[in-house]
Design a protein around this motif. Structure first.
Motif, PDB file in Angstrom:
ATOM      1  N   ALA A 194       0.830  -1.209   0.000  1.00 56.30           N
ATOM      2  CA  ALA A 194       0.000   0.000   0.000  1.00 56.30           C
ATOM      3  C   ALA A 194       0.859   1.251   0.000  1.00 56.30           C
ATOM      4  N   LYS A 195       1.982   1.255   0.713  1.00 56.56           N
ATOM      5  CA  LYS A 195       2.781   2.470   0.876  1.00 56.56           C
ATOM      6  C   LYS A 195       4.136   2.381   0.167  1.00 56.56           C
ATOM      7  N   GLY A 196       4.573   1.148  -0.147  1.00 56.07           N
ATOM      8  CA  GLY A 196       5.856   1.019  -0.813  1.00 56.07           C
ATOM      9  C   GLY A 196       7.046   1.074   0.121  1.00 56.07           C
ATOM     10  N   HIS A 197       6.798   1.018   1.415  1.00 56.05           N
ATOM     11  CA  HIS A 197       7.884   1.061   2.388  1.00 56.05           C
ATOM     12  C   HIS A 197       8.370  -0.347   2.721  1.00 56.05           C
ATOM     13  N   VAL A 198       9.648  -0.439   3.053  1.00 57.09           N
ATOM     14  CA  VAL A 198      10.209  -1.696   3.554  1.00 57.09           C
ATOM     15  C   VAL A 198       9.827  -1.816   5.023  1.00 57.09           C
ATOM     16  N   ILE A 199       9.022  -2.787   5.327  1.00 61.81           N
ATOM     17  CA  ILE A 199       8.550  -2.945   6.713  1.00 61.81           C
ATOM     18  C   ILE A 199       9.199  -4.136   7.422  1.00 61.81           C
TER      19      ILE A 199
ATOM     20  N   SER B 174      13.258   2.007   0.176  1.00 60.63           N
ATOM     21  CA  SER B 174      11.913   2.491   0.507  1.00 60.63           C
ATOM     22  C   SER B 174      11.456   3.525  -0.487  1.00 60.63           C
ATOM     23  N   ALA B 175      12.342   4.460  -0.869  1.00 61.95           N
ATOM     24  CA  ALA B 175      11.969   5.512  -1.829  1.00 61.95           C
ATOM     25  C   ALA B 175      11.694   4.933  -3.199  1.00 61.95           C
ATOM     26  N   ASN B 176      12.548   4.041  -3.644  1.00 61.70           N
ATOM     27  CA  ASN B 176      12.385   3.455  -4.976  1.00 61.70           C
ATOM     28  C   ASN B 176      11.133   2.604  -5.073  1.00 61.70           C
ATOM     29  N   PHE B 177      10.864   1.832  -4.023  1.00 65.71           N
ATOM     30  CA  PHE B 177       9.716   0.944  -4.067  1.00 65.71           C
ATOM     31  C   PHE B 177       8.421   1.735  -4.094  1.00 65.71           C
ATOM     32  N   GLY B 178       8.373   2.813  -3.366  1.00 64.79           N
ATOM     33  CA  GLY B 178       7.154   3.636  -3.370  1.00 64.79           C
ATOM     34  C   GLY B 178       6.846   4.162  -4.747  1.00 64.79           C
ATOM     35  N   ALA B 179       7.865   4.725  -5.433  1.00 65.34           N
ATOM     36  CA  ALA B 179       7.667   5.244  -6.789  1.00 65.34           C
ATOM     37  C   ALA B 179       7.305   4.127  -7.754  1.00 65.34           C
ATOM     38  N   MET B 180       7.937   2.985  -7.580  1.00 69.06           N
ATOM     39  CA  MET B 180       7.678   1.846  -8.465  1.00 69.06           C
ATOM     40  C   MET B 180       6.227   1.397  -8.364  1.00 69.06           C
ATOM     41  N   LEU B 181       5.721   1.304  -7.162  1.00 69.05           N
ATOM     42  CA  LEU B 181       4.338   0.845  -6.979  1.00 69.05           C
ATOM     43  C   LEU B 181       3.332   1.875  -7.472  1.00 69.05           C
ATOM     44  N   GLN B 182       3.656   3.132  -7.317  1.00 69.41           N
ATOM     45  CA  GLN B 182       2.760   4.180  -7.839  1.00 69.41           C
ATOM     46  C   GLN B 182       2.644   4.067  -9.349  1.00 69.41           C
TER      47      GLN B 182
END
Length: 706
Positions: free
Chosen positions: A464-469, A690-698
């Motif tokens: 949902a957020k693209g963050h590494v949790i 975390s930054a890359n994954f968020g943009a990728m999912l968007q």
């Protein structure tokens, strides 16, 4: 008095003659008996000697009496000489001529002569005789007389012939009686000893037979005495020993459940066959059979019914082997048939003599596998088990029995790996792989001791957020050379050798250490660690986990333990008991590879899990298998209804990530978000990920909407 041992020379002669006669008779009797010579000869000699001594004693007693009588006669002769001299009135030294005349008269009348050294014969009376002495060196008698002129001595020589005339008439009747007595007694004694020693000989021969392990020997004595009782006791003892030995041999070499030869007998026959090969040319094959689905039958029906099934399998196997021997080689079936043995719980062994080539064992294996594939009827139930076979030929595949047996076991292992119901012959390639696996096992043990098993981390991303949790800790083997070995090269070996528990504990310790370090940096992340079945069945599992977490100073809530679906469903009640104490401390639990097993929905509702992990094979099917989306949606719906978090494994494309996000999957991991990397690299790249994954999912979301 006369000295005894100088007078009885004739008696001594009689004694030695009698003793020699007795010894000769005893020796002759002993030589006439070829068996038990020592015992019987001693008995005979003892009895004969006793009789002889008794006879000699009688003779000697009679000799003593005779000699005493002779001594009395001599005394009387001496007295008569004295009286004669006295009556002759020789008070002065007589002339030589008168002495000679007197001595001649006495010699002719009495058998006595004067000693040469006697100076004179003096007149004496019976009253003047003071003593009579026997000279020790000779057979002479000195008569001492005394009167007013002083003591005088008369020296007389005893005539031997006269003595014999006095003694022998009293001796020879006794000697005759003694000889007759011995002649009558010895045959009676010999007969008695013969009867006794015959029985003893039978007992001795019987004892030798028994000592030579001929426990079937029996002895039949009808003596009516203690020897018969002893023989009967021996017979009873040997019957019991024989029965006990047969029972012990049966227990030692026969399997109780199937009545087939057991492993010990099988190994003994293999060694014997190998020794036969050294003396003559030939070959034999070792075939190991393992029942394919016997474990499930054992678990379902219990051990008692499983043993009954083993009995049925053994009967069919033995029948199939006999039939196969007759089909392949009728001559061998009669003279040297195939040996069938049970060597383990559900494993059987065949020792196959080969007359032509190894293809004979292949044909026999096909017949046996086909026979065991047929259903079994057990208490009204139809059971199908089947079997796999591994075959090795000696001396082609191995030079000794131990190597041949290992080769057959290795071939069986490959047959089982191929799914069961297969026959595999040993090949050199199998041996090379086995050597490589052995080398890996040895090096892996050393690597565990040196701490070479470490954790690499693969990020887990919130869709949902693209963050590494969080991250999943995966095992890697960093060898002393710096080489990183992937799990596929050693995990299987670790599971087979039992090293998987030590590897799992090493990964758990390393993961907790780095998770605590990451948390200390200001970015607390949950770390997931796989738990093997061996670890989870350890009674000290809970204590081990808590100790590792506390040593690492990690928050319990940041640790998630992943258990496979098969382990979770194996014993749901026990799994719940193992999970609850750790969940009470904050540790989370996930079902790994969900959807690949046979989970019971009723059991799932009782298990206190927190996360479902969707197996990578379902994710990989998106876009390729029309059923994959339906299966994933079903798993997600089930997780939502049970209030479980969902994690999708093996996400490699943006389309897969977008589909999972739209269907409500919470977390994803896979090569799309990053490969597993060392903890130092993972920590360094965490912010960038975390930054890359968020943009990728968007971007993926926008593409899916468009």
């Amino acid at each position: 008095m006369l000295k005894f041992n100088e007078i009885v020379k004739p008696a001594r002669y009689l004694f030695f003659t009698t003793r020699s006669l007795c010894a000769s008779m005893a020796s002759a009797t002993s030589r006439s008996i070829p068996y038990n010579r020592s015992l019987r000869g001693r008995f005979t000699l003892l009895i004969a000697g006793t009789i002889g001594l008794f006879a000699v004693a009688l003779i000697l007693v009679n000799c003593v009496l005779a000699i005493n009588a002779a001594e009395q006669a001599i005394r009387r002769e001496a007295a008569s000489i004295a009286n004669a001299l006295h009556s002759a009135d020789y008070f002065a030294a007589p002339s030589k001529s008168s002495n000679q005349a007197l001595l001649k008269a006495f010699r002719n009348e009495r058998g006595l002569i004067q000693a040469a050294y006697a100076p004179s014969i003096v007149p004496m009376s019976a009253d003047s005789i003071q003593s009579i002495h026997r000279m020790p060196e000779t057979l002479e008698i000195l008569v001492k007389v005394g009167d007013e002129r002083g003591p005088r001595f008369l020296a007389l020589t005893f005539d031997r012939a006269h003595t014999r005339a006095l003694v022998w008439p009293n001796v020879w009747p006794i000697l005759v009686v003694a000889v007759l007595l011995m002649a009558m007694t010895i045959p009676i004694a010999d007969m008695s000893i013969r009867n006794t020693t015959n029985s003893i000989r039978h007992l001795t021969d019987f004892a030798w037979d028994a000592s030579a392990r001929r426990l079937s020997a029996r002895i039949d004595l009808k003596t009516g005495d203690e020897l018969e009782s002893l023989a009967n006791a021996f017979n009873r003892m040997l019957r019991r020993l024989d029965a006990s030995m047969k029972r012990m041999q049966h227990l030692a070499f026969v399997d109780g459940a199937t009545e087939l030869p057991n492993r010990e007998r099988f190994l003994t026959e293999i060694r014997a066959a190998a020794e036969q090969l050294e003396r003559s040319q030939g070959a034999f094959a070792i075939m190991l059979l393992d029942l394919d689905r016997f474990g499930r039958v054992n678990e379902t029906l219990g051990h008692e019914r499983a043993d009954e099934l083993l009995g049925l399998v053994a009967q069919r196997l033995a029948s199939a082997v006999r039939a196969g021997d007759r089909v392949i080689d009728p001559t061998r079936a009669e003279s040297n048939p195939t040996l069938v043995a049970r060597i383990a719980a559900d494993e059987f062994g065949l020792l196959i003599p080969l007359r032509n080539d190894a293809s004979e064992s292949g044909r026999l294996a096909q017949l046996v596998i086909a026979a065991l594939r047929q259903p079994f009827m057990l208490h009204g139930q139809t059971l199908v088990v089947g079997a796999s076979a591994g075959v090795a030929v000696m001396p082609t595949d191995a030079a000794n029995p131990q190597t041949a047996l290992r080769a057959a076991q290795l071939a069986l292992h490959y047959a089982k790996q191929e799914g069961g119901g297969r026959i595999r012959f040993y090949t050199a390639e199998m041996g090379k792989k086995a050597q490589a696996r052995m080398s890996i096992e040895t090096e892996l043990r050393l690597g565990i001791e040196r701490g070479e098993i470490i954790a690499h981390f693969q990020p887990k991303v919130d869709l949902a957020k693209g963050h590494v949790i969080g991250a999943e800790a995966l095992a890697r083997w960093r060898r002393s050379t710096g080489e990183i070995v992937m799990p596929g090269a050693f995990i299987e070996v670790a599971e087979e050798t039992g090293l998987i528990a030590q590897i799992g504990e090493s990964v758990l310790r390393d993961a907790c250490k780095w998770a605590a370090a990451i948390s200390a940096s200001g970015r607390p992340l949950r770390v997931a660690v796989n738990v093997s079945a061996v670890q989870f069945t350890d009674e000290r599992f809970i204590q081990r986990v808590l100790k590792i977490v506390e040593e690492a100073k990690l928050n319990h809530g940041l640790l998630e333990l992943e258990i496979t679906e098969s382990v979770a469903m194996s014993d749901p009640d026990r799994v719940a008991e193992m999970i609850e104490p750790l969940r009470a401390r904050g540790v989370r639990f996930a079902i790994d590879d969900f959807g690949t097993g046979f989970s019971s929905l009723a059991a799932l509702t009782r298990l206190p899990f927190d996360t479902f992990k969707i197996d990578r094979q379902f994710v990989k099917g998106l876009g390729e298998d029309r059923h994959a989306p339906v299966l994933i949606e079903t798993i997600l719906a089930m997780a939502t209804s049970l209030d479980y978090e969902t994690v999708a494994e093996g996400v490699e494309t943006l389309d897969q990530a977008a589909f999972l996000r739209r269907r409500g999957c919470n977390v994803a991991q896979g090569y799309l978000f990053g490969r597993p990397e060392a903890p130092e690299g993972f920590l360094a790249n965490l912010q960038e990920h975390s930054a890359n994954f968020g943009a990728m999912l968007q971007t993926a979301q926008k593409s899916a909407v468009a």
